[in-house]
Write a protein that holds these residues in place. Structure first.
Motif, PDB file in Angstrom:
ATOM      1  N   HIS A  68       0.844  -1.206   0.000  1.00  0.00           N
ATOM      2  CA  HIS A  68       0.000   0.000   0.000  1.00  0.00           C
ATOM      3  C   HIS A  68       0.882   1.260   0.000  1.00  0.00           C
ATOM      4  CE1 HIS A  68      -3.439   2.348   2.326  1.00  0.00           C
ATOM      5  NE2 HIS A  68      -2.677   3.177   1.648  1.00  0.00           N
ATOM      6  N   PHE A  92     -11.438   7.694   0.113  1.00  0.00           N
ATOM      7  CA  PHE A  92     -11.707   6.661   1.107  1.00  0.00           C
ATOM      8  C   PHE A  92     -12.469   5.482   0.495  1.00  0.00           C
ATOM      9  CE2 PHE A  92     -10.644  10.543   3.293  1.00  0.00           C
ATOM     10  CZ  PHE A  92      -9.548  10.080   3.998  1.00  0.00           C
ATOM     11  N   LEU A  95      -9.494   3.563  -1.030  1.00  0.00           N
ATOM     12  CA  LEU A  95      -8.671   2.911  -0.002  1.00  0.00           C
ATOM     13  C   LEU A  95      -9.430   1.756   0.667  1.00  0.00           C
ATOM     14  CD1 LEU A  95      -6.862   5.948   1.720  1.00  0.00           C
ATOM     15  CD2 LEU A  95      -5.989   4.409  -0.062  1.00  0.00           C
ATOM     16  N   THR A  96     -10.740   1.918   0.860  1.00  0.00           N
ATOM     17  CA  THR A  96     -11.510   0.823   1.477  1.00  0.00           C
ATOM     18  C   THR A  96     -11.636  -0.344   0.511  1.00  0.00           C
ATOM     19  OG1 THR A  96     -12.696   2.330   2.964  1.00  0.00           O
ATOM     20  CG2 THR A  96     -13.730   0.205   2.539  1.00  0.00           C
ATOM     21  N   ALA A  99      -8.415  -2.101   0.767  1.00  0.00           N
ATOM     22  CA  ALA A  99      -8.321  -2.863   2.020  1.00  0.00           C
ATOM     23  C   ALA A  99      -9.152  -4.144   1.927  1.00  0.00           C
ATOM     24  CB  ALA A  99      -8.796  -1.999   3.199  1.00  0.00           C
TER      25      ALA A  99
ATOM     26  N   ILE B  64     -16.010   2.283   6.277  1.00  0.00           N
ATOM     27  CA  ILE B  64     -14.592   2.553   6.040  1.00  0.00           C
ATOM     28  C   ILE B  64     -13.769   1.566   6.856  1.00  0.00           C
ATOM     29  CG2 ILE B  64     -12.730   4.241   6.304  1.00  0.00           C
ATOM     30  CD1 ILE B  64     -14.646   6.438   5.750  1.00  0.00           C
ATOM     31  N   PHE B  65     -12.828   0.911   6.226  1.00  0.00           N
ATOM     32  CA  PHE B  65     -11.856   0.037   6.886  1.00  0.00           C
ATOM     33  C   PHE B  65     -10.654  -0.056   5.978  1.00  0.00           C
ATOM     34  CE2 PHE B  65     -13.046  -3.378   4.014  1.00  0.00           C
ATOM     35  CZ  PHE B  65     -14.413  -3.253   3.845  1.00  0.00           C
ATOM     36  N   ASP B  66      -9.503  -0.560   6.409  1.00  0.00           N
ATOM     37  CA  ASP B  66      -9.144  -1.082   7.711  1.00  0.00           C
ATOM     38  C   ASP B  66      -8.702   0.047   8.650  1.00  0.00           C
ATOM     39  OD1 ASP B  66      -6.713  -0.314   6.643  1.00  0.00           O
ATOM     40  OD2 ASP B  66      -5.916  -2.317   6.436  1.00  0.00           O
ATOM     41  N   HIS B  68      -5.897   1.548   9.183  1.00  0.00           N
ATOM     42  CA  HIS B  68      -5.085   2.562   8.491  1.00  0.00           C
ATOM     43  C   HIS B  68      -6.004   3.571   7.793  1.00  0.00           C
ATOM     44  CE1 HIS B  68      -1.696   3.284   5.234  1.00  0.00           C
ATOM     45  NE2 HIS B  68      -2.479   4.316   5.321  1.00  0.00           N
ATOM     46  N   VAL B  69      -6.968   3.053   7.053  1.00  0.00           N
ATOM     47  CA  VAL B  69      -7.848   3.924   6.273  1.00  0.00           C
ATOM     48  C   VAL B  69      -8.750   4.738   7.200  1.00  0.00           C
ATOM     49  CG1 VAL B  69      -9.528   4.008   4.394  1.00  0.00           C
ATOM     50  CG2 VAL B  69      -7.762   2.215   4.411  1.00  0.00           C
ATOM     51  N   GLU B  72      -6.714   7.546   8.698  1.00  0.00           N
ATOM     52  CA  GLU B  72      -6.478   8.618   7.725  1.00  0.00           C
ATOM     53  C   GLU B  72      -7.758   9.425   7.503  1.00  0.00           C
ATOM     54  OE1 GLU B  72      -4.075   7.701   4.221  1.00  0.00           O
ATOM     55  OE2 GLU B  72      -5.047   9.369   3.165  1.00  0.00           O
ATOM     56  N   TYR B  73      -8.896   8.735   7.495  1.00  0.00           N
ATOM     57  CA  TYR B  73     -10.171   9.450   7.355  1.00  0.00           C
ATOM     58  C   TYR B  73     -10.381  10.416   8.522  1.00  0.00           C
ATOM     59  CZ  TYR B  73     -15.103  10.534   7.206  1.00  0.00           C
ATOM     60  OH  TYR B  73     -16.284  11.226   7.186  1.00  0.00           O
ATOM     61  N   SER B  76      -8.485  13.488   8.341  1.00  0.00           N
ATOM     62  CA  SER B  76      -8.943  14.477   7.355  1.00  0.00           C
ATOM     63  C   SER B  76     -10.071  15.361   7.894  1.00  0.00           C
ATOM     64  CB  SER B  76      -9.413  13.766   6.072  1.00  0.00           C
ATOM     65  OG  SER B  76     -10.697  13.172   6.266  1.00  0.00           O
TER      66      SER B  76
END
Lengths: 202, 202
Positions: A68, A92, A95-96, A99, B64-66, B68-69, B72-73, B76
């Motif tokens: 990643h 997002f 990114l999700t 993931a 939203i996952f994992d 890390h994401v 980061e969300y 923001s």
């Protein structure tokens, strides 16, 4: 010249190779195959103490991992196409999705490791069932609404393609019979991204 | 109100809780404890087909996952403190540190899962040794030069603290005897970030 420690069959390494091709930086990276089968591979362990591939080593010796982070780094090197949306819901969502696809890969890897790193009398059906259920549920979820590709694939799409490619490579492609929309999705990705076929493991 | 599916003992969930506290958005998140022990937890599986925690559910239902994401969300949502450096070498240093700490966690979890999901006669020493070596090598690498905290902790520091906290919680804190600089590092983090103690599993 950057150096990429990876393996021909690594789906996480494949993500990086496809990303490098999409970003036009593949010729700035020399790939070095490393063997992750032994308990200790000193070269790999020196660059990533987790002994995991891929690892990207910059010219100044800086190590970047995991896949990643490497892909996001490569995305930052050239402006177009943008594989990581810079902000907002698209970022997002991408990114999700990645993931989710990485989670399919992690479960598929654990199924391979069950047989690679354990004698047959130590296999545990309920553990393998647990991993298989993650894969199956994720594929069913994606089949309901395969991600839209837009003008060009993004990092989420690259990761999903590598996950499905790994299910083809190591799990006999049995997912195909029950997920026709995802099969069509992968065909479209394959056509749009030559690096996918070029990085196919064998 | 956002909803966080997690578990009190989850180190990945702890990352999210600490991040939410640092960003000042903890009061916008309602945490729901979910049990990941059964093969199927329908509520969790509906929100994340991988059946993994944590999952953040936005007001509009977006998942939203994992971890890390999610982190980061959350980063923001408010400008300060910035936990993910926006670009440049600092960004990839932070993300690689977090990947290293997540890798420690992944290996430490697999050691726990060996005993949680397998009867004793199916444990495999060489597999556990492989995971333990990842943890030990990563800790030795970090001990040589513990990450600098700067004006405030970043996402890499949060992840490392949760990894070390998990080694304390599930692996008896044996890492402490041989990694004095990391012990001092964690003490400093603990003092600087009240949410670390507040989210300690028990």
């Amino acid at each position: 010249m950057m150096k990429l420690l990876s393996a021909q069959a690594s789906p996480y390494g494949r993500k990086v190779k496809i990303t490098a091709a999409l970003k036009g930086v593949a010729d700035q990276i020399e790939t070095k195959a490393v063997d992750t089968l032994p308990l200790v591979n000193e070269e790999l362990r020196r660059e990533n103490p987790l002994s995991k591939i891929p690892v990207l080593i910059l010219e100044d010796g800086t190590q970047i991992f995991d896949s990643h982070v490497i892909c996001e780094y490569l995305d930052s090197l050239t402006p177009e196409p943008r594989l990581f949306p810079p902000s907002g819901p698209e970022r997002f969502r991408t990114l999700t999705l990645a993931a989710l696809a990485d989670g399919i890969l992690d479960a598929a890897l654990l199924l391979v490791y069950e047989k690679r790193f354990r004698p047959e009398d130590k296999w545990v059906d309920t553990w393998m069932q647990r991993q298989q259920l993650k894969i199956d549920t994720a594929l069913d979820w994606l089949e309901k609404a395969p991600p839209e590709m837009g003008a060009h694939p993004d990092y989420g799409h690259v990761t999903l393609a590598c996950a499905l490619g790994y299910l083809d490579f190591r799990h006999g492609g049995v997912w195909r019979a029950t997920h026709p929309k995802l099969v069509a999705w992968l065909d479209a990705f394959d056509k749009a991204v030559p690096a996918f076929a070029e990085s196919r493991p064998n």
